[in-house]
Design an enzyme around this catalytic site. Structure first.
Site, mmCIF file in Angstrom:
data_model
loop_
_atom_site.group_PDB
_atom_site.id
_atom_site.type_symbol
_atom_site.label_atom_id
_atom_site.label_comp_id
_atom_site.label_asym_id
_atom_site.label_seq_id
_atom_site.Cartn_x
_atom_site.Cartn_y
_atom_site.Cartn_z
ATOM 1 N N SER A 233 8.486 0.290 -1.102
ATOM 2 C CA SER A 233 7.800 0.906 0.014
ATOM 3 C C SER A 233 7.157 2.258 -0.330
ATOM 4 O O SER A 233 6.270 2.698 0.396
ATOM 5 C CB SER A 233 8.772 1.082 1.172
ATOM 6 O OG SER A 233 9.775 2.025 0.852
ATOM 7 N N SER B 50 12.466 0.596 -3.709
ATOM 8 C CA SER B 50 11.264 1.236 -3.169
ATOM 9 C C SER B 50 10.727 2.421 -3.958
ATOM 10 O O SER B 50 9.614 2.865 -3.708
ATOM 11 C CB SER B 50 11.511 1.678 -1.725
ATOM 12 O OG SER B 50 11.458 0.566 -0.871
ATOM 13 N N LYS C 88 6.717 11.320 0.508
ATOM 14 C CA LYS C 88 6.655 10.098 1.320
ATOM 15 C C LYS C 88 6.805 10.511 2.779
ATOM 16 O O LYS C 88 7.582 11.437 3.089
ATOM 17 C CB LYS C 88 7.807 9.178 0.882
ATOM 18 C CG LYS C 88 7.810 7.787 1.488
ATOM 19 C CD LYS C 88 8.979 6.970 0.917
ATOM 20 C CE LYS C 88 8.992 5.543 1.408
ATOM 21 N NZ LYS C 88 10.108 4.758 0.816
#
Lengths: 479, 485
Positions: B153, B177, B78
């Site tokens: 996310s 997330s 990420k």
């Protein structure tokens, strides 16, 4: 109307740790801008603070030395505001739960002792500083130097117990003596290691209700503290007497004009949005840790000052001067340990030693004459081996060459002459050469006696024992 | 099977037996990325040169007989993890040009084991969102249905697994997330106990809630990845100094006698029928494996979303103050003077959702509101923690849905932030309680969208939920299904 000033001080002292409070960077002053930085003190994304244990130890010591209670649990909080020298956009400080609370210090003004309350002591990080235009590689505009960012500070907040600028200065000096004594702060006010904000208000004499206060920033010497507070007191009194009212505001002291001017009003006051810093766990200090810190505390200045009076019989004034710094007090005690005449040691430290230090611009820590050697010199005086006057010459030589006093006396033949036969021989010679003066003396003009003493001392190159000279000369002249 | 289809443990076998090289596997995945990326959009930055250099180094290490379970395995991160020398944006315009001078501890640990870096994955800006639509670098699409969101996310981290663009990925989980996109994309995703994995070098959203975790193709990979990144880090004061268990050894396949709690507050009327059906089937599967179920209560569940949006935004408003254009990141060119420079840089650099949360958080911390909002939220958080502590007195794990619905349509909730916030209702309480939870594939909706189930464990009970998830995985086929790209 008569007015009563009310003053509280907030002192920031920079702690003398090798590394910063939340990272391992050096705290050394004066390095190349931004050379002592890392992701943590630069506020880089993803970086996290880790508390420096030494800072906690220093804070505990400061608390114990100012009679505070040490909190079992204390919490770091974020103080949020934007400024280019504040890398994270918040300062890590302590707010609701500081490390030390409820202490006090005793001060003395004009011989009157007074106890000043200390509200709290907390740990926090310093910000960096802005540099404008005058740095290498920066032709115009402003730069940020973050070497100072994240250096450890203690904020020591007093109660509004101070009632005059003199009391404020006395408190500040006392606090300064303590933090430097503990070795936790170098006390350098010019470099900003010890700085002060003053909260000042006035109220009608006899009133119980404090007036509205102004906070004065940037007062960074004892002299300026006095000046700024006095100016501010008078400004507020004038304002009230002219029918105005004091507004709560932050004011800046300008050392050039000696005045304070408004920086921001209450409406523009920051809302710092304090909240516990989630990156740091609550700090828990157990009783053992406090106990250990207590054991490591040196004898504190006030205690030492009292002890010098009772144990060594020095005067109150001398005791105060001798405990102005821990090094000076230790120098004194070490010297007394070698030579038990405390009065003489005290006189010499406050006289010759201080003069020589001042002349050469050094401090007692760097004094080339060690306590033991000074004691040796004083022993020579007290045993009658040399006169006090000769001793001053010897001292200068010791300072210059680092030689032992005994060696200097021997090399230069400075031993005092206490042989009455030898002195009598000199006296006879002088009297023979100055028959006129002998007649004058014997005719009742006793002032001439001094002339003979001088002549004899001169002829002996200062080495004749002055007491013996007096005694023998008197006998001879009286004939 | 292509090389890009393999799990970590499968690829590892092939690497150490020299059946394939890391360079071959890496090339296969890079080609796959190139082929499907225009349809998915998992990545913000692809690092093929870095990847091949890493793979060559890994092959040398394998040849020298020094291979670790992650040596030569192609991974992606990420874009919230700092990678030294490689742009790290957190999907924000304010960091569009930020090249970090250091790396996150979790990535350092993977690197030391010889992992290969494929690139940096898309996400919601500053991890604020549940759909990966708030990225400044474009949206990511769900590989199972590219008209839908992948969740967020960590949407890129989940989509990359489903699209076979990485063998495994790392994400972060502040309110769901990792778990929610894992559920939406049909992969395994674990949020460890707060303090289990270092947060150092991970861009902070809400410091007291953020936690790093893996997204993988199966539970075994999840155990391997967790074992690699977990552990005490002296650079993170909130990381816990406790030994890291051998998570893979916990995967015994045996859940007999395991007591699983079903919180009544999570199985409410009106739950999406597909989700309800998948949950019912999962419970039946577990019963068949010998696990026992009891109904439990987590009475303060209703307050979790509100509590979360006060605490998370309060912390975020402070955490994001450092993006001021002074030292790094975007600096406005329109500005005159210092304050204007900071104001304009932030106005231009942050997106809508981030601004919304900064304002919410600033408000919650403001003088006069602090006690009513922030302090009260912290008190409720304590009550929510207590709910879990009490529940765990009687159960070994808790089973719930991950999200109330399968993945929604792109754009469907963009203008309804409150509805979007509610999609995290089942995951948020776990972050507030600080404990661990995972999402494991448990079935599909009638439309063919993956649905995950959530297993919540006791603090530092990762072994138990991994064991339970692994047993479920062995008894089902869901994890073997591939997105029809």
């Amino acid at each position: 109307m008569k007015f009563q000033p009310v003053i509280g001080l907030e002192v920031h002292c920079q702690l003398k740790t090798d590394s910063k409070i939340f990272c391992g960077c050096s705290t050394k002053f004066g390095a190349e801008p931004n050379s002592q930085t890392c992701p943590v003190c630069l506020g880089m994304p993803g970086s996290l603070p880790v508390l420096n244990r030494k800072v906690v130890e220093f804070a505990i010591k400061a608390g114990l030395a100012t009679n505070c209670s040490i909190s079992h649990r204390s919490v770091f909080a974020r103080k949020n505001y934007f400024y280019p020298d504040l890398p994270k956009g918040y300062q890590i400080s302590q707010f609701e739960e500081p490390i030390c609370r409820k202490g006090w210090l005793d001060i003395q003004v004009d011989g009157i002792e007074k106890r000043i309350g200390i509200t709290r002591i907390h740990m926090e990080e310093d910000a960096g500083k802005l540099v404008h235009g005058d740095v290498a590689g920066l032709e115009e505009g402003s730069g940020v130097d973050l070497n100072r960012a994240c250096t450890p500070l203690l904020e020591i907040v007093s109660e509004p117990d101070l009632r005059s600028s003199d009391e404020a200065v006395a408190y500040l000096k006392q606090l300064h003596r303590i933090v430097t004594w503990l070795g936790i702060c170098d006390g350098n006010m010019e470099e900003g290691s010890f700085r002060c904000d003053a909260n000042v208000s006035v109220m009608p004499l006899g009133s119980e209700t404090f007036g509205t206060r102004a906070e004065i920033k940037n007062v960074n010497s004892f002299k300026f503290v006095k000046q700024a507070i006095e100016y501010e007191i008078q400004r507020q009194i004038d304002l009230i007497e002219d029918g105005g009212t004091v507004v709560q505001e932050t004011r800046l002291f300008d050392p050039n004009s000696g005045r304070t001017r408004s920086m921001r009003g209450k409406e523009e006051a920051h809302d710092y949005r304090y909240f516990p810093d989630p990156d740091l766990v609550p700090l828990v200090i157990d009783a053992d840790w406090v106990q250990r810190a207590h054991g490591e505390l040196p004898e504190l200045p006030e205690h030492k000052q009292q002890r010098f009076i009772t144990e060594y019989g020095v005067t109150g004034y001398d005791a105060e001067v001798l405990t102005a710094s821990r090094s000076l007090a230790e120098y004194f005690e070490e010297c007394v340990a070698f030579h038990h005449n405390a009065k003489a040691v005290s006189n010499w430290i406050m006289g010759e030693v201080t003069r020589a230090l001042n002349d050469s611009g050094t401090t007692i820590d760097a004094c080339p004459v060690l306590p033991k050697t000074l004691a040796d010199l004083l022993k020579l005086i007290d045993s009658g081996a040399i006169s006090g006057k000769i001793a001053k010459t010897v001292f200068d030589e010791m300072w210059r060459s680092g030689k032992e006093p005994g060696a200097i006396v021997e090399e230069q033949g400075l031993l005092q002459v206490s042989d009455s036969g030898a002195i009598e021989a000199i006296i006879d010679e002088i009297m023979a050469a100055n028959q006129g003066q002998v007649e004058e003396y014997r005719g009742g003009k006793e002032k001439v006696f001094g002339f003979f003493v001088g002549q004899v001392m001169k002829a002996s190159k200062g080495k004749a024992n002055p007491a013996l000279v007096n005694e023998l000369l008197l006998a001879r002249l009286k004939g | 099977m292509e090389l890009f289809d393999f799990t970590i443990h499968e690829l590892h076998e092939k690497l150490i037996t020299k059946e394939v090289s890391s360079v071959e596997a890496t090339r296969s995945i890079l080609a796959r990325i190139e082929a499907v990326e225009p349809r998915v959009g998992s990545f913000i930055t692809i690092t093929p040169e870095q990847a091949l250099a890493d793979a060559e180094a890994a092959d040398r290490r394998i040849a020298a007989g020094e291979a670790d379970c992650l040596t030569g395995i192609p991974l992606a991160l990420k874009d919230i993890f700092l990678t030294e020398g490689i742009r790290t944006t957190c999907a924000s315009r304010i960091l569009h040009n930020f090249i970090p001078p250091y790396s996150a501890t979790s990535w350092e640990k993977l690197r030391e084991r010889g992992a290969v870096l494929l690139g940096k994955l898309n996400q919601d800006e500053f991890a604020m969102g549940s759909s990966s639509e708030s990225s400044a670098f474009g949206i990511t699409r769900n590989p199972w249905d590219t008209t839908r969101i992948p969740g967020g996310s960590s949407g890129g981290s989940a989509a990359a697994i489903a699209a076979r663009q990485a063998t495994a990925t790392l994400g972060t989980d502040t309110g769901g997330s990792i778990r929610q996109p894992s559920s939406h994309c049909g992969c395994v995703g674990l949020k460890p106990t707060y303090g289990r994995v270092s947060r150092y070098g991970v861009i902070a959203f809400a410091s007291s809630l953020d936690q790093v975790g893996p997204l993988t193709r199966d539970v075994t990979d999840c155990a391997v990845m967790l074992g690699a990144v977990a552990g005490y880090d002296p650079k993170d004061s909130t990381s816990i100094n406790a030994p890291v268990p051998d998570y893979r050894a916990a995967l015994t396949g045996d859940v007999r006698g395991l007591t699983i709690g079903l919180p009544s507050e999570y199985f409410i009327a009106g739950l999406d029928p597909d989700v309800q059906k998948v949950m019912d089937e999962a419970i039946a599967t577990y019963r068949g494996l010998g696990a026992e179920f009891v109904e439990i209560s987590l009475p303060h569940t209703d307050y979790a979303v509100a509590t979360y949006y006060l605490i998370a935004t309060a912390e975020a408003s402070s955490n994001l103050a450092r993006y001021d254009g002074v030292r790094f990141g975007h600096r406005s060119e329109q500005a005159e003077g210092l304050i204007d420079m900071m104001t304009k840089s932030r106005s231009e650099g942050f997106g809508m959702e981030v601004k919304r949360r900064i304002m919410l958080g600033t408000y919650a911390l403001s003088s006069g509101y602090y006690d009513a909002y922030y302090v009260k939220a912290q008190k409720v958080r304590t009550l929510i923690m207590r709910d879990f502590i009490q529940a765990f007195e009687g159960v070994d794990a808790i089973l719930t849905p991950v999200a109330p619905t399968p993945a929604f349509k792109i754009g469907e909730m963009v203008n309804d932030p409150l509805q979007m916030y509610l999609s995290d209702i089942f995951t948020i309480p776990v972050n507030l309680a600080g404990t661990c939870a995972l999402s494991v594939p448990a079935g599909f909706s009638a439309d063919g969208l993956p649905i995950g189930l959530q297993l919540i464990g006791k603090p530092f009970g990762e072994e138990t939920i991994l064991r339970a998830a692994h047993a479920f995985e062995r008894a089902t086929v869901w994890h073997t299904k591939k997105a029809p790209l």
